[in-house]
Motif scaffolding. Structure first.
Motif, PDB file in Angstrom:
ATOM      1  N   PRO A 413      25.468   5.393 102.004  1.00  0.00           N
ATOM      2  CA  PRO A 413      25.026   4.840 100.397  1.00  0.00           C
ATOM      3  C   PRO A 413      24.683   5.964  99.745  1.00  0.00           C
ATOM      4  N   ARG A 414      23.798   7.051 100.248  1.00  0.00           N
ATOM      5  CA  ARG A 414      23.393   8.105  99.472  1.00  0.00           C
ATOM      6  C   ARG A 414      24.384   8.896  99.086  1.00  0.00           C
ATOM      7  N   THR A 415      25.226   9.213  99.965  1.00  0.00           N
ATOM      8  CA  THR A 415      26.625   9.792  99.515  1.00  0.00           C
ATOM      9  C   THR A 415      27.305   9.452  98.491  1.00  0.00           C
ATOM     10  N   LEU A 416      27.469   8.046  98.313  1.00  0.00           N
ATOM     11  CA  LEU A 416      28.215   7.323  97.398  1.00  0.00           C
ATOM     12  C   LEU A 416      27.463   7.594  96.085  1.00  0.00           C
ATOM     13  N   GLU A 417      25.917   7.541  96.235  1.00  0.00           N
ATOM     14  CA  GLU A 417      25.362   7.638  95.104  1.00  0.00           C
ATOM     15  C   GLU A 417      25.276   9.045  94.417  1.00  0.00           C
ATOM     16  N   THR A 418      25.311   9.850  95.339  1.00  0.00           N
ATOM     17  CA  THR A 418      25.612  11.270  94.770  1.00  0.00           C
ATOM     18  C   THR A 418      26.737  11.565  94.020  1.00  0.00           C
ATOM     19  N   ALA A 419      27.770  10.910  94.765  1.00  0.00           N
ATOM     20  CA  ALA A 419      29.106  11.309  93.736  1.00  0.00           C
ATOM     21  C   ALA A 419      29.273  10.389  92.777  1.00  0.00           C
ATOM     22  N   ARG A 420      28.655   9.268  92.464  1.00  0.00           N
ATOM     23  CA  ARG A 420      28.674   8.521  91.394  1.00  0.00           C
ATOM     24  C   ARG A 420      27.953   9.187  90.330  1.00  0.00           C
ATOM     25  N   ALA A 421      26.728   9.721  90.683  1.00  0.00           N
ATOM     26  CA  ALA A 421      25.886  10.258  89.524  1.00  0.00           C
ATOM     27  C   ALA A 421      26.653  11.628  89.276  1.00  0.00           C
ATOM     28  N   MET A 422      27.247  12.533  90.043  1.00  0.00           N
ATOM     29  CA  MET A 422      28.023  13.731  89.789  1.00  0.00           C
ATOM     30  C   MET A 422      29.026  13.315  88.876  1.00  0.00           C
ATOM     31  N   LEU A 423      29.801  12.345  89.169  1.00  0.00           N
ATOM     32  CA  LEU A 423      30.988  11.711  88.350  1.00  0.00           C
ATOM     33  C   LEU A 423      30.367  11.409  86.859  1.00  0.00           C
ATOM     34  N   ALA A 424      29.155  10.683  86.812  1.00  0.00           N
ATOM     35  CA  ALA A 424      28.879  10.453  85.566  1.00  0.00           C
ATOM     36  C   ALA A 424      28.187  11.771  84.605  1.00  0.00           C
ATOM     37  N   GLU A 425      27.629  12.467  85.552  1.00  0.00           N
ATOM     38  CA  GLU A 425      27.052  13.879  84.696  1.00  0.00           C
ATOM     39  C   GLU A 425      28.421  14.563  84.175  1.00  0.00           C
ATOM     40  N   ASN A 426      29.494  14.827  85.069  1.00  0.00           N
ATOM     41  CA  ASN A 426      30.761  15.334  84.550  1.00  0.00           C
ATOM     42  C   ASN A 426      31.349  14.720  83.280  1.00  0.00           C
ATOM     43  N   ILE A 427      31.440  13.398  83.313  1.00  0.00           N
ATOM     44  CA  ILE A 427      32.202  12.866  82.361  1.00  0.00           C
ATOM     45  C   ILE A 427      31.356  12.773  81.151  1.00  0.00           C
ATOM     46  N   ARG A 428      29.785  12.593  81.179  1.00  0.00           N
ATOM     47  CA  ARG A 428      28.964  12.585  79.995  1.00  0.00           C
ATOM     48  C   ARG A 428      28.999  13.980  79.239  1.00  0.00           C
ATOM     49  N   ARG A 429      29.117  15.158  80.145  1.00  0.00           N
ATOM     50  CA  ARG A 429      29.196  16.363  79.711  1.00  0.00           C
ATOM     51  C   ARG A 429      30.347  16.528  78.753  1.00  0.00           C
ATOM     52  N   ASP A 430      31.526  16.220  79.467  1.00  0.00           N
ATOM     53  CA  ASP A 430      32.824  16.612  78.798  1.00  0.00           C
ATOM     54  C   ASP A 430      33.628  15.367  78.188  1.00  0.00           C
ATOM     55  N   ARG A 431      33.248  14.366  77.905  1.00  0.00           N
ATOM     56  CA  ARG A 431      33.965  13.112  77.371  1.00  0.00           C
ATOM     57  C   ARG A 431      34.374  13.630  75.817  1.00  0.00           C
ATOM     58  N   ASN A 432      33.824  14.590  75.135  1.00  0.00           N
ATOM     59  CA  ASN A 432      34.039  15.154  73.885  1.00  0.00           C
ATOM     60  C   ASN A 432      35.222  15.990  73.873  1.00  0.00           C
ATOM     61  N   ARG A 433      35.752  16.415  75.037  1.00  0.00           N
ATOM     62  CA  ARG A 433      36.715  17.469  74.970  1.00  0.00           C
ATOM     63  C   ARG A 433      38.257  16.909  75.138  1.00  0.00           C
ATOM     64  N   ALA A 434      38.917  16.841  73.851  1.00  0.00           N
ATOM     65  CA  ALA A 434      40.285  16.238  73.941  1.00  0.00           C
ATOM     66  C   ALA A 434      41.103  17.090  75.061  1.00  0.00           C
TER      67      ALA A 434
END
Ligand code: GCU
Length: 629
Positions: A413-434
């Protein structure tokens, strides 16, 4: 590595579309006061103090500075993050025993992986401490944060001897508030402990096919903000053709606060008040004079986000990306993605994964102008924000991915949480990039129920975080024989959760197929969704030639492999793009042939220093022909 191997899958899964718990996890300040997850979007446009430059560093392979020899808290004389002067302390107190001294340790110019600032550390896997001081002025009445662009892999942050946060993940930004009680007008000390060790529970896991550049690989900044500030602002064109804005404030006055989003060139202003969580979303019909972003016309607009006491600037392109049947549509029109894969390594004989604007431009220009690309797959982890912003400027669509790669521990479960947090960090950083069109959630992962549950959750997270882009992954295929001919069958159950089906195919390199037989390989997909060849490639040592073109690792073999694979690709009716593996040779400890590899994966179309191999022209010609149609 035979990537066509697969096991039979049983069972189905459903995934709740909730924002990732880890991304919501309350980052604790040392005093236990919960703080909201921070984005600090577009950090470069804020009131920042760059900590690029000289840091002291101290190696700690047995993690002595993190825990005592019975696992308790690190003892006095071992805590690299303490703030007293070691030499003065030992001179003043003959009984004092301190077995480190950051003041007298060597210096490194950061950001830089440690194999860059100290080449003898190429194979070092473990904990490294970095420390410097910084002077704050004008911080009175403001809030102060430490923002790290990326540090590989797990990082603990200390300010003035007190831990303010810890983060896992080597390729996404993170930030922690410096509690007001810790902030000093004048000189402050910051210490980062960065541990590069990958395990079977990390993301990526222990075995990958790329160099593990440990260390602080992207910039560290001190960010000053008003007491209530704009933490996140996401501005986009919806698939319904409306301009939408979501703004999240952070601070005591975040609730019921007035927010404005102005796009002057469009004469458009959106405004409203935040809700009880400090969030506001507004939208309006797109003005008629809005020019949509595309690779051919990468139109960006200046956007100002305003609230009482804070203003944030951004540059945003407006476009839509969607699928219709097995087509990919950009701004409503079918598009074929003429791509190439790129690892985050700059051109040069000794790459260090330090991406400057010049390094990024050299790579992306080689793709766009050299090969005629309109698309790049930034493999296998989130690349620098410098690169994704440049893709916006140059006009290159992007496949962005997190390193859920090969043998992930799907059961942890911790590996999943790491992946989910990483995905959210990536998307929040770059979702303004067309430029970013695709969020990828995995690469060549072995089939199984736990893997499907894990990845279905990530696909649901993408849709919860960003409903304007497409979800993809690089899938495995099953090889069959039909009417005496090879048939590649795309029937990975993960496809149900994806919009675009990425497939890595290496027939003719990792298979026994003669190159002459590759064009005869047929493809079948039962999903009615667009497929892209997210990888295909062959190694070639630049300058190694074989007249018959039959010797693997020769440039002639690689060029013929490309010709034959492109012939096969041309016959796949639902193929809507490709990103061959890979633009440039890259470092990989798995590639140790003493003549042809020497620790490099040689599938690049150019050598480490940019020397073009014969296959470069083969792909460039193919893309020129496709662009002309
Ligand atoms: C795989 C994998 C890459 C790897 C490549 C190769 O498809 O996704 O990371 O480098 O094959 O074998 O060269």
């Amino acid at each position: 590595m035979d990537i066509n191997r697969r096991t039979i899958l049983t069972g189905g899964v459903a995934a709740a579309a909730v924002a990732p718990a880890a991304a919501q996890a309350q980052a604790q300040t040392p005093h236990g006061a919960p703080t909201k997850p921070l984005t600090l979007v577009n950090v470069a446009a804020r009131d920042v103090l760059s900590l690029d430059g000289d840091w002291r560093y101290s190696i700690d392979p047995y993690r002595d500075g993190a825990a005592g020899f019975h696992g308790e808290q690190a003892g006095y004389g071992h805590r690299r993050y303490d703030t007293f002067n070691v030499e003065a302390t030992m001179r003043a107190n003959p009984n004092a025993l301190i077995e480190y001294d950051m003041e007298l340790s060597p210096t490194a110019n950061l950001p830089s992986s440690w194999l860059t600032h100290e080449p003898t550390l190429r194979r070092y896997v473990g904990l490294m401490w970095y420390k410097r001081t910084f002077t704050l002025s004008g911080a009175a009445g403001k809030r102060a944060f430490v923002h790290v662009g990326a540090a590989n892999y797990a990082t603990t942050v200390f300010v003035n001897g007190t831990q303010i946060g810890a983060h896992e993940g080597g390729f996404t930004p993170f930030a922690f508030e410096i509690p007001a009680a810790l902030v000093r007008e004048g000189e402050n000390q910051i210490t980062l402990g960065v541990d590069s060790e990958a395990t079977w529970d990390t993301v990526p896991p222990r075995v990958t096919d790329w160099e593990n550049y440990g260390g602080i690989t992207r910039g560290v900044h001190i960010v000053l903000t008003p007491q209530t500030f704009i933490d996140d602002a996401w501005i986009r064109l919806t698939r319904e053709g409306r301009v939408a804005a979501t703004v999240r404030l952070n601070g005591a006055r975040a609730r019921n606060a007035e927010v404005r989003v102005r796009i002057a060139a469009l004469g458009l202003t959106l405004h409203g008040r935040t809700d009880g969580d400090g969030v506001w979303t507004g939208e309006a019909a797109a003005p008629r004079n809005l020019e949509r972003w595309s690779p051919d016309r990468p139109q960006l607009y200046a956007v100002r986000v305003e609230t009482a006491g804070d203003t944030l600037r951004e540059r945003v392109g407006f476009r839509t990306i969607e699928t219709r049947g097995d087509q990919i549509l950009l701004n409503g029109e079918p598009i074929f993605l003429r791509g190439i894969c790129i690892h985050e390594e700059e051109l040069g004989a000794e790459p260090s994964r330090i991406i400057t604007p010049e390094n990024a431009r050299a790579l992306l220009t080689l793709a766009k102008e050299g090969l005629g690309c309109n698309f790049v797959r930034l493999a296998h982890y989130p690349h620098s924000e410098i690169t994704t912003r440049l893709a916006d400027e140059l006009g290159l669509l992007v496949w962005s991915e997190i390193p859920v790669y090969w043998r992930i521990n799907w059961e942890n479960p911790r590996t999943l949480e790491t992946a989910r947090a990483m995905l959210a960090e990536n998307i929040r950083r770059d979702r303004n990039r067309a430029a970013i069109a695709l969020w990828s959630i995995g690469n060549e992962t072995p089939l199984g129920e736990a893997r499907l549950r894990f990845l279905a959750q990530l696909a649901a997270d993408v849709r919860a975080l960003d409903d304007t882009r497409l979800v993809t992954a690089a899938l495995l295929t099953e090889r069959r024989t039909q009417d005496g001919k090879p048939l590649m069958v795309l029937n990975d159950p993960l496809a149900e959760h994806l919009d675009v089906l990425g497939v890595n195919t290496y027939n003719g390199w990792y298979s026994n197929d003669a190159l002459a037989d590759v064009p005869g390989i047929a493809w079948r997909s039962d999903y009615g969704k667009p497929m892209i060849f997210s990888e295909f490639g062959a190694d070639a040592k630049s300058g190694f030639h074989d007249a018959e073109g039959t010797h693997k690792f020769s440039e002639e073999f690689q060029a013929e492999y490309y010709r034959r694979t492109l012939e096969m690709a041309a016959k796949v009716p639902f193929l809507r793009g490709m990103s061959p593996w890979i633009l440039k040779d890259f470092r990989s400890p798995r590639r140790q042939h003493p003549v042809y590899q020497q620790g490099w994966n040689r599938k690049g179309l150019v050598s480490p220093t940019g020397g073009r191999k014969q296959a470069f022209a083969v792909l460039a010609e193919h893309y020129r022909a496709r662009a002309a149609n």
